[in-house]
Design a protein around this motif. Structure first.
Motif, PDB file in Angstrom:
ATOM      1  N   TYR A   9       0.837  -1.201   0.000  1.00  0.00           N
ATOM      2  CA  TYR A   9       0.000   0.000   0.000  1.00  0.00           C
ATOM      3  C   TYR A   9       0.873   1.253   0.000  1.00  0.00           C
ATOM      4  O   TYR A   9       0.528   2.257  -0.645  1.00  0.00           O
ATOM      5  N   PHE A  10       1.984   1.193   0.700  1.00  0.00           N
ATOM      6  CA  PHE A  10       2.946   2.300   0.682  1.00  0.00           C
ATOM      7  C   PHE A  10       3.455   2.536  -0.735  1.00  0.00           C
ATOM      8  O   PHE A  10       3.467   3.661  -1.237  1.00  0.00           O
ATOM      9  N   LEU A  11       3.852   1.456  -1.433  1.00  0.00           N
ATOM     10  CA  LEU A  11       4.374   1.577  -2.802  1.00  0.00           C
ATOM     11  C   LEU A  11       3.299   2.065  -3.762  1.00  0.00           C
ATOM     12  O   LEU A  11       3.578   2.872  -4.656  1.00  0.00           O
ATOM     13  N   ALA A  12       2.083   1.587  -3.582  1.00  0.00           N
ATOM     14  CA  ALA A  12       0.997   2.031  -4.459  1.00  0.00           C
ATOM     15  C   ALA A  12       0.722   3.519  -4.276  1.00  0.00           C
ATOM     16  O   ALA A  12       0.453   4.242  -5.246  1.00  0.00           O
ATOM     17  N   ALA A  13       0.806   3.996  -3.037  1.00  0.00           N
ATOM     18  CA  ALA A  13       0.591   5.418  -2.773  1.00  0.00           C
ATOM     19  C   ALA A  13       1.701   6.262  -3.387  1.00  0.00           C
ATOM     20  O   ALA A  13       1.462   7.336  -3.927  1.00  0.00           O
ATOM     21  N   LEU A  19      -4.228   8.588  -2.246  1.00  0.00           N
ATOM     22  CA  LEU A  19      -4.810   7.406  -1.623  1.00  0.00           C
ATOM     23  C   LEU A  19      -5.834   6.750  -2.562  1.00  0.00           C
ATOM     24  O   LEU A  19      -5.936   5.531  -2.633  1.00  0.00           O
ATOM     25  N   ARG A  20      -6.573   7.582  -3.299  1.00  0.00           N
ATOM     26  CA  ARG A  20      -7.559   7.041  -4.230  1.00  0.00           C
ATOM     27  C   ARG A  20      -6.870   6.239  -5.335  1.00  0.00           C
ATOM     28  O   ARG A  20      -7.304   5.155  -5.713  1.00  0.00           O
ATOM     29  N   GLY A  21      -5.774   6.779  -5.859  1.00  0.00           N
ATOM     30  CA  GLY A  21      -5.027   6.063  -6.887  1.00  0.00           C
ATOM     31  C   GLY A  21      -4.438   4.770  -6.355  1.00  0.00           C
ATOM     32  O   GLY A  21      -4.418   3.749  -7.048  1.00  0.00           O
ATOM     33  N   ALA A  22      -3.952   4.808  -5.111  1.00  0.00           N
ATOM     34  CA  ALA A  22      -3.404   3.603  -4.504  1.00  0.00           C
ATOM     35  C   ALA A  22      -4.485   2.544  -4.321  1.00  0.00           C
ATOM     36  O   ALA A  22      -4.235   1.343  -4.469  1.00  0.00           O
ATOM     37  N   ALA A  23      -5.698   2.980  -4.004  1.00  0.00           N
ATOM     38  CA  ALA A  23      -6.815   2.045  -3.860  1.00  0.00           C
ATOM     39  C   ALA A  23      -7.124   1.354  -5.186  1.00  0.00           C
ATOM     40  O   ALA A  23      -7.396   0.151  -5.233  1.00  0.00           O
ATOM     41  N   GLU A  24      -7.053   2.106  -6.289  1.00  0.00           N
ATOM     42  CA  GLU A  24      -7.302   1.515  -7.610  1.00  0.00           C
ATOM     43  C   GLU A  24      -6.223   0.497  -7.965  1.00  0.00           C
ATOM     44  O   GLU A  24      -6.510  -0.557  -8.530  1.00  0.00           O
ATOM     45  N   ILE A  25      -4.963   0.802  -7.631  1.00  0.00           N
ATOM     46  CA  ILE A  25      -3.866  -0.108  -7.955  1.00  0.00           C
ATOM     47  C   ILE A  25      -3.989  -1.403  -7.173  1.00  0.00           C
ATOM     48  O   ILE A  25      -3.778  -2.497  -7.716  1.00  0.00           O
ATOM     49  N   THR A  26      -4.308  -1.299  -5.887  1.00  0.00           N
ATOM     50  CA  THR A  26      -4.332  -2.476  -5.017  1.00  0.00           C
ATOM     51  C   THR A  26      -5.671  -3.203  -5.017  1.00  0.00           C
ATOM     52  O   THR A  26      -5.762  -4.321  -4.528  1.00  0.00           O
ATOM     53  N   GLY A  27      -6.706  -2.546  -5.558  1.00  0.00           N
ATOM     54  CA  GLY A  27      -8.027  -3.152  -5.520  1.00  0.00           C
ATOM     55  C   GLY A  27      -8.670  -3.072  -4.150  1.00  0.00           C
ATOM     56  O   GLY A  27      -9.611  -3.804  -3.854  1.00  0.00           O
ATOM     57  N   THR A  29     -10.057  -0.437  -0.728  1.00  0.00           N
ATOM     58  CA  THR A  29     -10.791   0.807  -0.542  1.00  0.00           C
ATOM     59  C   THR A  29      -9.841   1.904  -0.092  1.00  0.00           C
ATOM     60  O   THR A  29      -8.727   1.641   0.392  1.00  0.00           O
ATOM     61  N   HIS A  30     -10.300   3.124  -0.241  1.00  0.00           N
ATOM     62  CA  HIS A  30      -9.543   4.293   0.229  1.00  0.00           C
ATOM     63  C   HIS A  30      -9.200   4.142   1.709  1.00  0.00           C
ATOM     64  O   HIS A  30      -8.065   4.393   2.147  1.00  0.00           O
ATOM     65  N   ALA A  31     -10.185   3.707   2.511  1.00  0.00           N
ATOM     66  CA  ALA A  31      -9.981   3.576   3.954  1.00  0.00           C
ATOM     67  C   ALA A  31      -8.953   2.496   4.282  1.00  0.00           C
ATOM     68  O   ALA A  31      -8.141   2.649   5.206  1.00  0.00           O
ATOM     69  N   THR A  32      -8.964   1.395   3.517  1.00  0.00           N
ATOM     70  CA  THR A  32      -7.998   0.319   3.762  1.00  0.00           C
ATOM     71  C   THR A  32      -6.578   0.787   3.500  1.00  0.00           C
ATOM     72  O   THR A  32      -5.659   0.499   4.274  1.00  0.00           O
ATOM     73  N   VAL A  33      -6.377   1.509   2.392  1.00  0.00           N
ATOM     74  CA  VAL A  33      -5.043   2.031   2.079  1.00  0.00           C
ATOM     75  C   VAL A  33      -4.577   2.971   3.190  1.00  0.00           C
ATOM     76  O   VAL A  33      -3.447   2.870   3.678  1.00  0.00           O
TER      77      VAL A  33
END
Length: 295
Positions: A9-13, A19-27, A29-33
């Motif tokens: 999640y750190f790398l995706a961010a 955070l929204r973009g990281a959520a899309e990469i990891t599949g 939610t915004h809150a989970t990231v």
């Protein structure tokens, strides 16, 4: 264990900047990231990101962590590839990605044939115009339409596809007789923005036709052309699929970008992936006369 869980999640961010973009990469939610990053920050006792109007910016601690996190990711991916490479069964999942231009009428029938030939191999199919990162295991095999491939992967180069300006018969019967010699009065359906004059238009026989409509969805572009909205520059093959689409009279198809099948060297050892690669290669070679139609 929290470090291993939170690092993706750190790398995706970092890669997306939000955070929204990281959520899309990891599949996720915004809150989970957000929660995973906060757990990492608590674990290390430092702040990894600053929130700015432009998005997320790494702190000095975050910049120090980044190369270590990337190295850990590569090690984990390498371990996964080695384990997957030991597979000796025609079963399991093959992740495949390609573009919207190719998937529906060209590739989908091939995937159906593969499914019938190998009923125990499941396919996860991703349609995207972005190159999937094979080295980071975003996909196992990717079929792309490009001039060159720079990625550090194994790439099978096939052949160029033929492109030709095409439109519906009704559109051409109505508009072509009153058009100017360079396409004045005709309408292009473009790829990104309307009223822009891209290089590919200037290089056609209708350089003065206007780009009045545009869409990044190739299926919608084909549908608009079939409905008589305007002219598109697309694979000549589609005129054999849709009888209402015909090449513009007096225009010769041209060979454009190449078809490439991309995959990772380690995954080639996996039986299910090798079966898929070999099957797709054979079928794509057989399609060459159709995909170079008119040449």
């Amino acid at each position: 264990m929290m470090d291993w869980t939170g690092l993706p999640y750190f790398l995706a961010a970092v890669r997306s900047g939000t955070l929204r973009g990281a959520a899309e990469i990891t599949g996720a939610t915004h809150a989970t990231v957000k929660r995973h990053i906060e757990v990492l920050e608590t674990s290390y006792g430092v702040q990894l990101f600053r929130r700015t109007r432009r998005g997320l910016e790494l702190t000095s601690a975050g910049r120090d962590l980044l190369p270590l996190a990337e190295e850990a990711e590569l090690k984990v991916n390498e371990a996964r590839k080695r384990v997957q490479g030991l597979d000796r069964e025609e079963t399991g999942v093959v992740r495949f990605s390609t573009t919207g231009t190719l998937i529906y009428e060209i590739v989908a029938p091939l995937l159906a044939k593969f499914s019938n030939a190998y009923p125990d191999i499941d396919l996860e199919i991703r349609v995207s115009d972005q190159f999937e990162d094979i080295n980071r295991l975003q996909t196992d095999v990717s079929l792309r339409y490009a001039h060159q491939v720079e990625d550090d992967v194994i790439a099978r180069k096939f052949y160029q596809m033929a492109l030709v300006p095409m439109a519906s018969r009704t559109y051409l019967e109505t508009h072509l007789p009153i058009a100017g010699p360079k396409g004045e009065g005709l309408t292009w359906i473009g790829w990104d923005k309307a009223e822009r004059h891209p290089d590919w238009v200037a290089e056609t026989a209708f350089s003065l036709a206007k780009v009045r409509h545009a869409t990044m969805d190739p299926v919608l572009q084909l549908s608009l052309a079939r409905q008589g909205v305007g002219i598109i520059n697309s694979a000549a093959y589609f005129t054999t699929v849709y009888p209402e689409l015909v090449p513009v009279p007096g225009v010769t198809p041209v060979l454009d970008r190449n078809l490439w099948l991309l995959f990772h060297s380690e995954l080639r050892r996996t039986v299910r992936v090798r079966r898929f690669i070999d099957f797709m290669s054979k079928e794509l070679i057989a399609l060459k006369p159709l995909l170079q139609a008119g040449m």
